[in-house]
Motif scaffolding. Structure first.
Motif, PDB file in Angstrom:
ATOM      1  N   LEU A 154      61.704  86.138  36.521  1.00 19.23           N
ATOM      2  CA  LEU A 154      62.565  85.078  37.056  1.00 19.23           C
ATOM      3  C   LEU A 154      62.249  84.813  38.515  1.00 19.23           C
ATOM      4  O   LEU A 154      62.230  83.668  38.972  1.00 19.23           O
ATOM      5  CB  LEU A 154      64.039  85.456  36.892  1.00 19.23           C
ATOM      6  CG  LEU A 154      64.571  85.354  35.465  1.00 19.23           C
ATOM      7  CD1 LEU A 154      66.012  85.817  35.400  1.00 19.23           C
ATOM      8  CD2 LEU A 154      64.458  83.922  34.956  1.00 19.23           C
ATOM      9  N   PHE A 196      58.919  82.949  38.740  1.00 16.84           N
ATOM     10  CA  PHE A 196      59.110  81.588  38.249  1.00 16.84           C
ATOM     11  C   PHE A 196      59.886  80.755  39.258  1.00 16.84           C
ATOM     12  O   PHE A 196      59.508  79.621  39.588  1.00 16.84           O
ATOM     13  CB  PHE A 196      59.854  81.644  36.909  1.00 16.84           C
ATOM     14  CG  PHE A 196      60.176  80.305  36.335  1.00 16.84           C
ATOM     15  CD1 PHE A 196      59.174  79.500  35.803  1.00 16.84           C
ATOM     16  CD2 PHE A 196      61.475  79.839  36.335  1.00 16.84           C
ATOM     17  CE1 PHE A 196      59.470  78.269  35.278  1.00 16.84           C
ATOM     18  CE2 PHE A 196      61.773  78.598  35.808  1.00 16.84           C
ATOM     19  CZ  PHE A 196      60.769  77.809  35.283  1.00 16.84           C
ATOM     20  N   LEU A 229      60.396  65.161  32.197  1.00 14.96           N
ATOM     21  CA  LEU A 229      61.619  65.743  31.630  1.00 14.96           C
ATOM     22  C   LEU A 229      62.159  64.870  30.511  1.00 14.96           C
ATOM     23  O   LEU A 229      62.495  65.358  29.431  1.00 14.96           O
ATOM     24  CB  LEU A 229      62.691  65.885  32.724  1.00 14.96           C
ATOM     25  CG  LEU A 229      62.564  67.071  33.669  1.00 14.96           C
ATOM     26  CD1 LEU A 229      63.507  66.930  34.845  1.00 14.96           C
ATOM     27  CD2 LEU A 229      62.856  68.364  32.916  1.00 14.96           C
ATOM     28  N   MET A 236      69.362  81.033  30.812  1.00 18.93           N
ATOM     29  CA  MET A 236      68.098  81.437  31.421  1.00 18.93           C
ATOM     30  C   MET A 236      66.910  80.926  30.605  1.00 18.93           C
ATOM     31  O   MET A 236      65.898  80.518  31.149  1.00 18.93           O
ATOM     32  CB  MET A 236      68.033  82.967  31.516  1.00 18.93           C
ATOM     33  CG  MET A 236      68.716  83.510  32.749  1.00 18.93           C
ATOM     34  SD  MET A 236      68.038  82.773  34.245  1.00 18.93           S
ATOM     35  CE  MET A 236      69.448  82.836  35.318  1.00 18.93           C
ATOM     36  N   TYR A 256      66.507  77.436  31.491  1.00 17.25           N
ATOM     37  CA  TYR A 256      65.973  77.364  32.851  1.00 17.25           C
ATOM     38  C   TYR A 256      64.453  77.573  32.859  1.00 17.25           C
ATOM     39  O   TYR A 256      63.701  76.793  33.429  1.00 17.25           O
ATOM     40  CB  TYR A 256      66.683  78.431  33.693  1.00 17.25           C
ATOM     41  CG  TYR A 256      66.165  78.618  35.096  1.00 17.25           C
ATOM     42  CD1 TYR A 256      66.299  77.614  36.046  1.00 17.25           C
ATOM     43  CD2 TYR A 256      65.562  79.822  35.475  1.00 17.25           C
ATOM     44  CE1 TYR A 256      65.847  77.803  37.344  1.00 17.25           C
ATOM     45  CE2 TYR A 256      65.110  80.014  36.767  1.00 17.25           C
ATOM     46  CZ  TYR A 256      65.250  79.002  37.699  1.00 17.25           C
ATOM     47  OH  TYR A 256      64.796  79.193  38.970  1.00 17.25           O
ATOM     48  N   VAL A 257      64.039  78.631  32.170  1.00 16.37           N
ATOM     49  CA  VAL A 257      62.604  78.936  32.146  1.00 16.37           C
ATOM     50  C   VAL A 257      61.824  77.849  31.412  1.00 16.37           C
ATOM     51  O   VAL A 257      60.716  77.502  31.799  1.00 16.37           O
ATOM     52  CB  VAL A 257      62.371  80.323  31.509  1.00 16.37           C
ATOM     53  CG1 VAL A 257      60.895  80.550  31.268  1.00 16.37           C
ATOM     54  CG2 VAL A 257      62.912  81.407  32.417  1.00 16.37           C
ATOM     55  N   MET A 317      62.104  74.822  31.477  1.00 13.54           N
ATOM     56  CA  MET A 317      61.776  73.680  32.341  1.00 13.54           C
ATOM     57  C   MET A 317      60.383  73.816  32.935  1.00 13.54           C
ATOM     58  O   MET A 317      59.740  72.827  33.275  1.00 13.54           O
ATOM     59  CB  MET A 317      62.796  73.560  33.468  1.00 13.54           C
ATOM     60  CG  MET A 317      64.152  73.106  32.988  1.00 13.54           C
ATOM     61  SD  MET A 317      65.127  72.421  34.336  1.00 13.54           S
ATOM     62  CE  MET A 317      64.847  73.592  35.641  1.00 13.54           C
TER      63      MET A 317
END
Lengths: 294, 270, 456
Positions: free
Chosen positions: A19, A22, A277, B99, B102-103, B105
């Motif tokens: 995390l 990233f 997106l 999460m 989130y990842v 993305m």
């Protein structure tokens, strides 16, 4: 047992490294980018907050729309031509003799492992108008009138570059499809063949529906990959002639670095990320519906 | 019809291999022959282009750099990525779903569009003249697809796996590295292949960050070399292109069957 | 699964093998390349002591970025700078970073500047000078080079001054002798039965004749609008009306001027009449040179910095751009390349300004020594006797020196970054032959009106 493993420490140890990486390298850079896009910025210093002016200017520029047209042309080529062609190649490989199949397996991924610089350089030689491969072939079979200056004529430049992209990744996608096909149980086919279905019907009714997940994966990969199309253009034509072959990412680089308008360049980047997106949302929503189990 | 399609695809298959033929023959031709006979078989075989390429083009430095970037990224991404995927799929954490979103993305943001702030960040962290300056951003961008794939893979595994371990009294770390890690190996190998292809050929970020010759990977080194040679000595260019592609070609030839198996493993998960 | 781990193993093994192979050979190849770091020779020769004795002190690190694209630059680096730098500066550890050229070089310096990572010494260029100056990243060298007497070595010291009266860059002065001309192969002209043209119309005529004999009439680098931006637009305007060209460079007129428009129309005509080969708009510098030297093209439109290299071929000669009206006479008007901004500059943020200035002086002198060795005229006095010039170089100097009206280059002296980039694109468009003069004028007119070069 899950409780036993899921202590706070273990969650932290397992989740935080990835995390952190990233967030720091993939997500954080978006913030200064958005901030920069709201300013008049030459890459060195800000010359004041300008609100949405950069966005307005960028949208008003014809080159921005040329770049969009080109980018979506590449997306279109890789989705409408690339995916069906690689699917056909995969289906074709499946029914070949082992010898031919081995040949295809070794050949198919070869272009994808070469670097863009090498591939572009090779195709530059193919497209070269005076001694290049294509014009030489056309001349030798008496089709002189079909020759083009492929990379400098408005009509031919984008399709020419698109073909390179198509060629480079068709094999990789075909291999992904092919490996997917191999996992489909043979009993499915046998049942269909007993019903008297021919090859095309089998493909349409069994193979392709069962490959849904692989298709979805390849679809996302191809869409996002072709959205970010840039390096080939850089090496082959530098976006030219003029702005004819610029893609959105190229236009972003051009605006930020070549014309020193980082505010506008980052505005293009922000618009582009929003587009990406949206598109992946659309794919998720409409194409990749429920999962198929087998 | 059947024969037509066969002829068509065999022809396409041949074009896939054409670059290999072209690079090699080009590197054997003299400067003038490269122009008069650009696509045929060379009339005389000249090997000196390779010698010249090796002396002028810092091949081994670039090769070493490319390998360090690629292997470094693979190691970091696979280790951290598999741990996160394990956490999200097997541990009870209230942020698991958010999460994962989130990842995911990260799949969408192309590295090309954040080069400018990324470069400033790398500079700020004093990573510019080090291998980590490229390895860490590469890993950051590779994590998304790695986590999502491994997550899907882990979800398909039965829970009994760790339960047995649990009874044995092993802790979570041992369970992960001794039991889970070997099981997810096929998925890891697939990722390994995909990351390798991607990082080996990455260009935009490397071009800006690896500015010093001693840190350049092959892609950037190759382009600077073309610019320096002025793209006129095709023999030399053919030789450098071939040399630059050689490691990939070797890996591909040796591991062709295995790469295919790895892709199969990947395909099931998708 | 067992299979899979084997793959992993194979991949890693191959990787490791390649790494070790690379390491083994890497050292070997590194020693015979001119390496980026200092050589052992530096410490050996330090006893000779040149500027300061530095035997016990730690060496000062200097980072230099220069352009590395054309052959001249590479020759200077390999033959004049790298072999001698260690003995000239025993107290310095100089690291050379290749900068590429053109936009690559500009992007690189802009990125470095924006992140506060400027090299101590770098090649400055009008294309990226403004942002460097506005951030205070470039040092005014006036006082330094006046005190140490380097300024006195220039035959025209004033030529170093920027419009603000300060000196930012040191060069060999060879730049002021660079001008675009038309090189041609005498034997190819003879074979086709054509003579050197004196008017623009004749130029078109002989091109048609050359083309009918299966020769490519003329080449020039067209990719990304290199030729049109750097000289073609300027030449095509000034062969019709030199005054209009001077006015454009000094912002006294704009793209609506009929003479400017006529110049643009000439480029369109050249492209449409097939003076250039197919694909000219995507033709790079190297391949363009190659087409001429391999005699596939009869003419090369190029700056005289290539003259020493081209003069090696006996059949090569040159002529000035032919006239398109009686307002222009090639013995009265010429475009010159130089800009006081082109040359070695010193970062204002360097920790060792004294040493950096000395290094910049040394590099400028290396340039001068190189150009002198090719017989090219320079304005920095090297203290050597001038070497013998080739007949072609002599012909050039005899033509160029007496010309009274030397017009500065539009590309170097009037364009901000955006105008410059847009002019490249527009120029490449013109070369395709699919783009009309009116479109070019409309687009450039708008961009020119937003040009910020003359604002400060």
């Amino acid at each position: 047992m899950n409780k036993y493993f899921s202590t706070k420490t273990s969650i932290f140890v397992f989740a935080s490294p990835a995390l952190l990486l990233f967030t720091v390298f993939c997500v954080y850079p978006l913030l200064p980018e958005i901030w920069m896009s709201l300013q008049k910025h030459d890459g060195f210093r800000s010359m004041g907050f300008v609100g949405l002016d950069n966005y307005r200017d960028v949208i008003a520029s014809p080159s921005f729309w040329t770049a969009h047209k080109n980018t979506y042309l590449i997306v279109g080529i890789s989705l409408l031509l690339g995916i069906p062609l690689s699917m056909m190649l995969a289906l074709f490989m499946e029914v070949q003799t082992p010898k031919l199949r081995r040949f295809f397996k070794s050949a198919a991924m070869f272009p994808a492992i070469l670097s863009v610089t090498v591939v572009s350089q090779i195709w530059l030689a193919f497209y070269e108008p005076n001694w290049g491969l294509f014009n030489s072939i056309l001349k030798s079979i008496g089709l002189e009138s079909w020759t083009h200056s492929w990379l400098t004529e408005k009509k031919t430049v984008m399709p020419s570059i698109g073909l390179v992209f198509l060629w480079q990744y068709i094999g990789l996608n075909a291999m992904l499809f092919y490996t997917g096909i191999k996992t489909i149980p043979k009993s499915y086919y046998e049942a269909a063949l007993i019903d008297g279905a021919n090859f095309v019907q089998v493909c349409l009714r069994i193979t392709i529906p069962l490959l849904q997940n692989v298709i979805k994966y390849v679809l996302i990969l191809s869409t996002l990959g072709s959205m970010a199309f840039y390096s080939h253009v850089r090496v082959m034509t530098a976006g030219g002639p003029g702005d004819t072959s610029r893609t959105v990412v190229y236009q972003m680089y051009y605006t930020a670095f070549d014309t020193s308008e980082f505010g506008k360049g980052t505005a293009i980047a922000v618009i582009f990320i929003v587009e990406c997106l949206l598109i992946s949302f659309l794919i998720q929503r409409f194409i990749a519906r429920d999962k198929l189990e087998f | 019809m059947k024969y037509l399609s066969r002829i068509f695809w065999v022809a396409v298959g041949c074009t896939f291999l054409f670059p290999l033929y072209w690079m090699i023959t080009m590197s054997l031709k003299s400067k003038s022959e490269a122009y008069s006979n650009p696509f045929g078989i060379p009339q005389s075989w000249r090997w000196d282009s390779f010698g010249e390429a090796l002396s002028k083009y810092h091949y081994f430095t670039y090769l070493e750099n490319s390998l360090i970037y690629t292997v470094g990224t693979i190691v970091i991404t696979l280790t951290t990525g598999s741990m996160l995927a394990y956490c999200l799929s097997r541990m009870q954490w209230k942020f698991n779903t958010s999460m994962l979103f989130y990842v995911s993305m990260g799949l969408i943001v192309p590295i090309e569009v954040v080069v400018i702030p990324l470069f400033q960040l790398i500079k700020f962290l004093h990573l510019k003249n080090s291998y980590l300056g490229l390895i860490l951003p590469y890993s950051g961008f590779a994590i998304a697809s790695c986590v999502l794939m491994l997550y899907a893979f882990l979800r398909s595994l039965p829970k009994e796996l760790e339960e047995a371990a649990c009874i044995d009294g092993t802790n979570v770390y041992q369970a992960f590295f001794k039991i889970i890690f070997p099981i997810i190996m096929p998925a890891l190998v697939t990722q390994c292949v995909l990351i390798f292809i991607r990082i080996w050929n990455e260009f935009p970020l490397a071009f800006i960050v690896a500015s010093r010759d001693q840190f350049r990977p092959l892609t950037v080194g190759l382009l600077s070399f073309f610019v320096n040679v002025g793209v006129s000595d095709w023999g030399l260019i053919g030789a450098t292109m071939f040399l630059s592609s050689l490691p990939m070609i070797i890996v591909y030839m040796v591991g062709n069957e295995k790469i295919e198996n790895a892709l199969t493993a990947g395909a099931i998960l998708k | 699964m067992v299979k899979a781990s084997k793959v992993m193993g194979t991949v890693l093994l191959t990787g490791t093998l390649l790494v070790s192979a690379a390491c083994g050979n890497g050292n070997e190849s590194a020693s015979n390349q001119p390496s980026d770091s200092t050589t052992p020779a530096a410490s050996m020769e330090s006893s000779a002591g040149n500027v300061e004795s530095a035997s016990n002190e730690e060496k000062i690190k200097m980072r230099v970025i220069t352009i590395t694209t054309d052959e001249n630059r590479n020759n200077i680096m390999e033959k004049f700078i790298k072999p001698n730098i260690a003995s000239a500066f025993p107290n310095l550890e100089v690291e050379f970073e290749p900068g590429g050229g053109g936009e690559d070089m500009a992007n690189k310096l802009k990125t470095l500047n924006s992140s506060g990572d400027m090299p101590d010494v770098f090649w400055n260029d009008a294309g990226y000078f403004t942002p460097l100056k506005s951030t205070g990243s470039i040092l005014d060298l006036t006082s330094h080079i006046t005190t140490d007497g380097f300024l006195g070595k220039y035959s025209v010291p004033d030529a170093l001054k920027h419009v603000d009266g300060k000196i930012y860059s040191l060069s060999s002065g060879a730049d002021t002798y660079f001008t675009p001309v038309i090189f041609y192969h005498k034997d190819m002209f003879e074979q086709a039965g054509v003579k050197v043209p004196t008017t623009f119309d004749e130029l078109i005529q002989i091109s048609k004749t050359l083309k009918s004999k299966d020769m490519v009439p003329a080449v020039t680098p067209g990719k990304d609008g290199w030729g049109p931006k750097l000289f073609m637009l300027q030449q095509m305007i000034q062969i019709g009306d030199p005054q209009a060209m001077s006015d454009l460079v000094s912002n006294k007129t704009d793209f609506n001027n009929p003479s400017v428009k006529a110049g643009v129309a000439r480029i369109e005509q050249l492209a449409k009449e097939g003076v250039f080969p197919d694909g000219i708009a995507n033709l790079d510098y190297g391949p363009a040179m190659e087409m001429f030297t391999s005699k596939r093209a009869a003419m090369l439109w190029m700056f005289t910095w290539e003259l020493p290299n081209l003069a090696k071929d006996e059949s090569v000669d040159f002529f000035p751009f032919p006239s398109a009206s009686d307002k222009y006479d090639p013995t009265q008007n010429v475009q010159f390349w130089g800009s006081p901004l082109n040359g070695y500059a010193v970062s204002a943020k360097t920790k060792h300004p004294e040493e950096a200035v000395k290094l910049a002086e040394y590099l400028a002198m290396a340039d001068a020594l190189y150009f002198e060795s090719t017989g090219a005229p320079i304005s920095l006095n090297t203290g050597n006797e001038a070497s013998e010039r080739s007949p072609l170089m002599q012909k050039f100097v005899d033509w160029y020196n007496p010309i009274p009206n030397k017009i500065a280059s539009l590309a170097l002296n009037s364009l901000d970054a955006r105008t410059s980039a847009e002019m490249s694109s527009q120029g490449a468009n013109l070369l395709t032959g699919e783009y009309s003069t009116d479109k070019f004028i409309a687009a450039m007119g708008k961009i020119w009106s937003e040009n910020t070069w003359f604002d400060n």
